[in-house]
Design a protein around this motif. Structure first.
Motif, PDB file in Angstrom:
ATOM      1  N   GLU A   1      36.683  31.683  41.844  1.00  0.00           N
ATOM      2  CA  GLU A   1      37.517  32.635  41.295  1.00  0.00           C
ATOM      3  C   GLU A   1      36.693  33.860  41.047  1.00  0.00           C
ATOM      4  O   GLU A   1      37.152  34.893  40.874  1.00  0.00           O
ATOM      5  CB  GLU A   1      37.698  31.874  39.590  1.00  0.00           C
ATOM      6  CG  GLU A   1      39.116  30.890  39.830  1.00  0.00           C
ATOM      7  CD  GLU A   1      38.893  30.232  38.317  1.00  0.00           C
ATOM      8  OE1 GLU A   1      38.261  30.638  37.498  1.00  0.00           O
ATOM      9  OE2 GLU A   1      39.986  29.592  38.358  1.00  0.00           O
ATOM     10  N   ALA A   2      35.338  33.725  40.814  1.00  0.00           N
ATOM     11  CA  ALA A   2      34.603  34.837  40.608  1.00  0.00           C
ATOM     12  C   ALA A   2      34.608  36.019  41.722  1.00  0.00           C
ATOM     13  O   ALA A   2      34.808  37.014  41.949  1.00  0.00           O
ATOM     14  CB  ALA A   2      33.098  34.526  40.454  1.00  0.00           C
ATOM     15  N   ALA A   3      34.697  35.120  43.064  1.00  0.00           N
ATOM     16  CA  ALA A   3      34.912  35.722  44.499  1.00  0.00           C
ATOM     17  C   ALA A   3      36.144  36.555  44.588  1.00  0.00           C
ATOM     18  O   ALA A   3      36.366  37.738  44.795  1.00  0.00           O
ATOM     19  CB  ALA A   3      34.855  34.827  45.598  1.00  0.00           C
ATOM     20  N   GLN A   4      37.350  35.682  44.094  1.00  0.00           N
ATOM     21  CA  GLN A   4      38.610  36.295  44.088  1.00  0.00           C
ATOM     22  C   GLN A   4      38.722  37.579  43.188  1.00  0.00           C
ATOM     23  O   GLN A   4      39.322  38.419  43.595  1.00  0.00           O
ATOM     24  CB  GLN A   4      39.533  35.257  43.432  1.00  0.00           C
ATOM     25  CG  GLN A   4      40.519  34.484  44.396  1.00  0.00           C
ATOM     26  CD  GLN A   4      41.379  33.567  43.616  1.00  0.00           C
ATOM     27  OE1 GLN A   4      40.811  33.020  42.682  1.00  0.00           O
ATOM     28  NE2 GLN A   4      42.480  33.553  44.277  1.00  0.00           N
ATOM     29  N   ALA A   5      38.050  37.412  41.874  1.00  0.00           N
ATOM     30  CA  ALA A   5      38.363  38.579  40.873  1.00  0.00           C
ATOM     31  C   ALA A   5      37.355  39.741  41.510  1.00  0.00           C
ATOM     32  O   ALA A   5      37.977  40.887  40.982  1.00  0.00           O
ATOM     33  CB  ALA A   5      37.590  38.041  39.608  1.00  0.00           C
ATOM     34  N   LEU A   6      36.576  39.503  42.406  1.00  0.00           N
ATOM     35  CA  LEU A   6      35.985  40.450  42.918  1.00  0.00           C
ATOM     36  C   LEU A   6      36.557  41.353  44.026  1.00  0.00           C
ATOM     37  O   LEU A   6      36.208  42.405  44.761  1.00  0.00           O
ATOM     38  CB  LEU A   6      34.537  40.430  43.481  1.00  0.00           C
ATOM     39  CG  LEU A   6      33.548  40.042  42.133  1.00  0.00           C
ATOM     40  CD1 LEU A   6      32.185  39.405  42.798  1.00  0.00           C
ATOM     41  CD2 LEU A   6      33.112  41.301  41.536  1.00  0.00           C
ATOM     42  N   GLY A   7      37.863  40.751  44.500  1.00  0.00           N
ATOM     43  CA  GLY A   7      38.652  41.419  45.636  1.00  0.00           C
ATOM     44  C   GLY A   7      38.099  40.807  46.781  1.00  0.00           C
ATOM     45  O   GLY A   7      38.858  41.432  48.042  1.00  0.00           O
ATOM     46  N   MET A   8      37.488  39.862  46.977  1.00  0.00           N
ATOM     47  CA  MET A   8      37.110  39.234  48.289  1.00  0.00           C
ATOM     48  C   MET A   8      38.217  38.180  48.698  1.00  0.00           C
ATOM     49  O   MET A   8      38.768  37.333  47.901  1.00  0.00           O
ATOM     50  CB  MET A   8      35.870  38.222  48.016  1.00  0.00           C
ATOM     51  CG  MET A   8      34.415  39.067  47.655  1.00  0.00           C
ATOM     52  SD  MET A   8      33.270  38.002  47.397  1.00  0.00           S
ATOM     53  CE  MET A   8      32.424  37.962  48.969  1.00  0.00           C
ATOM     54  N   HIS A   9      38.455  38.388  49.856  1.00  0.00           N
ATOM     55  CA  HIS A   9      39.650  37.493  50.537  1.00  0.00           C
ATOM     56  C   HIS A   9      39.349  36.163  50.953  1.00  0.00           C
ATOM     57  O   HIS A   9      37.940  35.757  50.956  1.00  0.00           O
ATOM     58  CB  HIS A   9      40.226  38.063  51.682  1.00  0.00           C
ATOM     59  CG  HIS A   9      39.547  38.322  53.027  1.00  0.00           C
ATOM     60  ND1 HIS A   9      39.255  37.684  53.853  1.00  0.00           N
ATOM     61  CD2 HIS A   9      38.902  39.739  53.430  1.00  0.00           C
ATOM     62  CE1 HIS A   9      38.351  38.117  54.708  1.00  0.00           C
ATOM     63  NE2 HIS A   9      38.195  39.355  54.309  1.00  0.00           N
TER      64      HIS A   9
ATOM     65  N   ASN B   1      29.470  32.398  36.335  1.00  0.00           N
ATOM     66  CA  ASN B   1      30.203  32.216  37.619  1.00  0.00           C
ATOM     67  C   ASN B   1      29.386  33.108  38.393  1.00  0.00           C
ATOM     68  O   ASN B   1      29.662  33.864  39.508  1.00  0.00           O
ATOM     69  CB  ASN B   1      31.319  32.558  37.862  1.00  0.00           C
ATOM     70  CG  ASN B   1      32.185  31.506  37.129  1.00  0.00           C
ATOM     71  OD1 ASN B   1      31.638  30.244  36.876  1.00  0.00           O
ATOM     72  ND2 ASN B   1      33.416  31.759  37.056  1.00  0.00           N
TER      73      ASN B   1
ATOM     74  N   ILE C   1      30.399  33.061  49.986  1.00  0.00           N
ATOM     75  CA  ILE C   1      29.895  32.285  48.757  1.00  0.00           C
ATOM     76  C   ILE C   1      30.013  30.847  48.873  1.00  0.00           C
ATOM     77  O   ILE C   1      29.070  30.195  48.414  1.00  0.00           O
ATOM     78  CB  ILE C   1      31.038  32.789  47.891  1.00  0.00           C
ATOM     79  CG1 ILE C   1      30.978  34.461  47.572  1.00  0.00           C
ATOM     80  CG2 ILE C   1      30.668  32.315  46.137  1.00  0.00           C
ATOM     81  CD1 ILE C   1      29.826  35.181  47.321  1.00  0.00           C
TER      82      ILE C   1
ATOM     83  N   GLU D   1      47.527  38.780  50.803  1.00  0.00           N
ATOM     84  CA  GLU D   1      46.344  38.547  50.121  1.00  0.00           C
ATOM     85  C   GLU D   1      45.409  40.023  50.270  1.00  0.00           C
ATOM     86  O   GLU D   1      44.688  40.294  49.447  1.00  0.00           O
ATOM     87  CB  GLU D   1      45.751  37.396  51.210  1.00  0.00           C
ATOM     88  CG  GLU D   1      44.525  36.870  50.240  1.00  0.00           C
ATOM     89  CD  GLU D   1      43.636  35.868  51.108  1.00  0.00           C
ATOM     90  OE1 GLU D   1      43.893  35.678  52.073  1.00  0.00           O
ATOM     91  OE2 GLU D   1      42.719  35.576  50.434  1.00  0.00           O
TER      92      GLU D   1
ATOM     93  N   ARG E   1      34.705  25.720  41.181  1.00  0.00           N
ATOM     94  CA  ARG E   1      35.890  26.176  41.341  1.00  0.00           C
ATOM     95  C   ARG E   1      35.657  27.750  40.749  1.00  0.00           C
ATOM     96  O   ARG E   1      36.252  28.760  41.190  1.00  0.00           O
ATOM     97  CB  ARG E   1      37.188  25.781  40.411  1.00  0.00           C
ATOM     98  CG  ARG E   1      38.218  25.278  41.032  1.00  0.00           C
ATOM     99  CD  ARG E   1      39.113  24.802  39.970  1.00  0.00           C
ATOM    100  NE  ARG E   1      39.791  25.713  39.114  1.00  0.00           N
ATOM    101  CZ  ARG E   1      41.007  26.278  39.476  1.00  0.00           C
ATOM    102  NH1 ARG E   1      41.697  25.732  40.567  1.00  0.00           N
ATOM    103  NH2 ARG E   1      41.479  27.173  38.890  1.00  0.00           N
ATOM    104  N   GLY E   2      34.636  27.701  39.630  1.00  0.00           N
ATOM    105  CA  GLY E   2      34.460  29.279  39.246  1.00  0.00           C
ATOM    106  C   GLY E   2      33.996  30.267  40.423  1.00  0.00           C
ATOM    107  O   GLY E   2      34.159  31.294  40.143  1.00  0.00           O
ATOM    108  N   GLN E   3      33.024  29.655  41.098  1.00  0.00           N
ATOM    109  CA  GLN E   3      32.566  30.470  42.177  1.00  0.00           C
ATOM    110  C   GLN E   3      33.863  30.878  43.249  1.00  0.00           C
ATOM    111  O   GLN E   3      33.653  32.143  43.378  1.00  0.00           O
ATOM    112  CB  GLN E   3      31.650  29.649  43.235  1.00  0.00           C
ATOM    113  CG  GLN E   3      30.400  29.035  42.632  1.00  0.00           C
ATOM    114  CD  GLN E   3      29.458  30.187  42.252  1.00  0.00           C
ATOM    115  OE1 GLN E   3      29.197  30.870  42.932  1.00  0.00           O
ATOM    116  NE2 GLN E   3      28.928  30.204  41.019  1.00  0.00           N
TER     117      GLN E   3
ATOM    118  N   CYS F   1      43.902  41.654  46.986  1.00  0.00           N
ATOM    119  CA  CYS F   1      42.590  41.861  46.897  1.00  0.00           C
ATOM    120  C   CYS F   1      42.276  43.041  46.627  1.00  0.00           C
ATOM    121  O   CYS F   1      41.358  43.402  45.768  1.00  0.00           O
ATOM    122  CB  CYS F   1      41.946  41.456  48.450  1.00  0.00           C
ATOM    123  SG  CYS F   1      41.847  39.818  48.400  1.00  0.00           S
TER     124      CYS F   1
END
Lengths: 297, 259
Positions: free
Chosen positions: A187-195, B106, A203, B88, A183-185, B92
């Motif tokens: 979240e990390a992608a989300q936090a970087l602004g990836m849709h 992560n 990822i 979304e 799940r952390g993967q 983003c």
């Protein structure tokens, strides 16, 4: 025993007098090996001496143009099916995880339907599709239509049946792979602004492949064999090409052996390729820190 | 400590409520951080501090209340007395201006250190690869890991991985950095290098919100310390006040246990 003695003396500090270790001896393994060896020799003799096998015929057809064409068709059909089923399976797996009840429900119903009906039945239904709908398209506003039988060739029926059926199995394999990514993967992608789509592509899927590829190799090997079902709709795969020949020459058993040899050859090649692929997956991303030989399950 | 107030705070959290099912986790949290400030959030586990942090970049949806970064409402637009969740794409875009560092690092294990750092600039912000790489190398130099640019995460120690994670979060040039217990998963001897990296970042003027158990770091680096318990902010203020002369019994009893 010398090995054990050497190992013992090499690890023990000089001057120790403890006796060397002798591993358990498996006498029954030796007995079994001899028995199996005798059985194999007898079987090979029986096959070689029995003229019904007609080995000369077997080898003659091994490189027959019709058999080789059938072999090529089988390989192309297997590859096309696995490619199509993987793509559709990915869509189904992503739908299954969707927050939309409609999408996840559709995916569930699809799996229920296409895993529940036997593949052979599905194949016959697609082949006889014109009995359901004589002309396509069969609904909605129609500008032009064509006879269903002109569209559903044996190729199309075979591909439809195999892809739609196999996609249901691939969907479950791919879903397990997607779920295996931490799940952390996400979240990390989300936090970087990836849709979501970008995170999936860049990822999640690359990491899910470690879980997805080994069972997909098994599915490919199985699919190579399942494709023999298409012989019932007169599709000229490896088996049906053989059947066409022995329908005229009545060399049934030798030609079936020819066909079997080719299936074994291709399955063996696929098995070797699968092993190499799995080793490559497990050795990616460099050796782990602090581990000597990292092995993944 | 210095309190740099210049009009609107960079981050403002106002009356935020959040439940997981029937379990209320945040019960009306209020908090502001000014630009250039470092705020450390302390509190027992289950107090809601990580959840609050995750609401700031909308990884968790709030049930009620406002989260604003630079005056802009995060995750929602307000219309007719209701909060409508943004698309979304819009969320983003907001997230890429907020960096986040996780307890478990992560990092993306299938990418090298450099690839981890350039991923978001190239794919999300459409920065040219050469420019992104140059900036990534600069950031890796700042966290002292330029030599590891081509290594894979699993070849690094935990402390090194976390420093790469900090570089990755900085790569999108955020104006706010969130740290979710950044040293809790580290072996004790590796904590120092990560805290050192964070201290340098604070000195460069980055606005930071740090959920942590490192009281020493809070005392030295933070402009403000917030103590949370049971889903609310119990008290907040300069570290000297909150850590050395806490006004509330709950803060006192927590500090007695961790100090």
């Amino acid at each position: 025993m010398t090995v054990a003695a050497e190992a013992g003396s090499s690890t023990a500090p000089a001057g120790t007098t403890t006796p060397p270790v002798v591993p358990v001896r498996h006498r029954w393994r030796t007995v079994a090996a001899v028995a199996v060896g005798v059985a194999v020799v007898l079987a090979v003799q029986a096959a070689a001496r029995n003229h019904n096998f007609q080995w000369s015929v077997v080898f003659k057809y091994l490189v027959d143009g019709r058999i080789l064409a059938g072999l090529r068709t089988t390989i192309v059909l297997t590859a096309a099916t696995m490619a199509g089923a993987s793509a559709l399976g990915l869509v189904l797996a992503v739908m299954r995880q969707s927050e939309s009840r409609l999408l996840s429900g559709l995916s569930t119903v699809y799996l229920w339907l296409f895993r529940g009906v036997p593949l052979l039945v599905q194949l016959l239904i697609w082949f006889n599709f014109s009995a359901l709908f004589p002309r396509v398209p069969f609904g909605g506003p129609v500008l032009a239509s064509v006879a269903t039988n002109s569209v559903i060739s044996p190729w199309v029926a075979a591909l439809l049946a195999l892809i739609l059926n196999e996609a249901a199995y691939m969907a479950e394999i791919i879903r397990a792979g997607l779920l295996s990514v931490d799940r952390g993967q996400h979240e990390a992608a989300q936090a970087l602004g990836m849709h979501r789509g970008l995170a999936l592509r860049r990822i999640v899927i690359p990491q899910a492949l470690r879980v997805i590829l080994p069972p997909t190799g098994n599915e490919t090997i199985n699919m190579l064999k399942y494709t023999t079902l298409v012989s019932v709709i007169g599709f000229s795969d490896l088996l049906y090409s053989g059947q066409l020949i022995y329908g005229q020459t009545f060399e049934t058993i030798p030609i079936l052996i020819t066909v079997s040899i080719w299936y074994l050859v291709v399955v063996s090649l696929l098995t070797v390729a699968q092993g190499a692929l799995e080793r490559r997956i497990n050795n990616r991303y460099g050796p782990a820190r602090g581990s000597r030989t990292q092995r993944h399950a | 400590m210095t309190t740099k107030t210049n009009g609107t705070p960079l981050l403002s959290i106002e009356g935020v409520w959040k439940s997981f099912g029937d379990l209320p986790v945040l019960r009306g949290v209020d908090l502001t951080i000014d630009a250039g400030e470092v705020t450390c959030v302390l509190g027992p586990s289950g107090s809601g501090k990580s959840t609050m942090l995750r609401c700031v970049n909308h990884i968790e949806r709030v049930d009620r209340g406002y989260v604003r970064v630079g005056g802009e409402l995060i995750g929602y637009r307000e219309e007719g007395g209701k909060l409508f969740e943004l698309s979304e794409r819009a969320i983003c875009h907001q997230r890429s201006a907020i960096g986040m560092v996780f307890q478990q690092f992560n990092l993306f294990p299938h990418m090298t250190v450099l690839e981890n750092v350039v991923e978001a600039p190239i794919r999300v912000q459409k920065v040219a690869r050469e420019a992104a790489s140059a900036r990534a190398r600069d950031l890796l130099g700042r966290v002292g890991l330029l030599a590891k640019a081509d290594a894979y995460p699993r070849q690094l120690s935990g402390g090194q991985q976390q420093r790469v994670a900090i570089a990755r979060a900085l790569a999108t040039q955020p104006r706010l950095m969130l740290f979710d217990e950044p040293t809790s998963a580290l072996d004790p001897e590796l904590v120092g290098e990560v805290l050192e990296t964070m201290r340098a970042l604070a000195q460069d003027g980055m606005t930071m919100m740090v959920v942590t158990h490192e009281i020493g770091f809070a005392r030295e680096v933070a402009d403000a310390v917030v103590f949370m318990d049971d889903g609310v902010v119990v008290e907040s203020g300069p570290p000297a006040a909150v850590l050395d002369a806490p006004a509330h019994e709950r803060t006192r009893s927590f500090l007695r246990k961790v100090l």
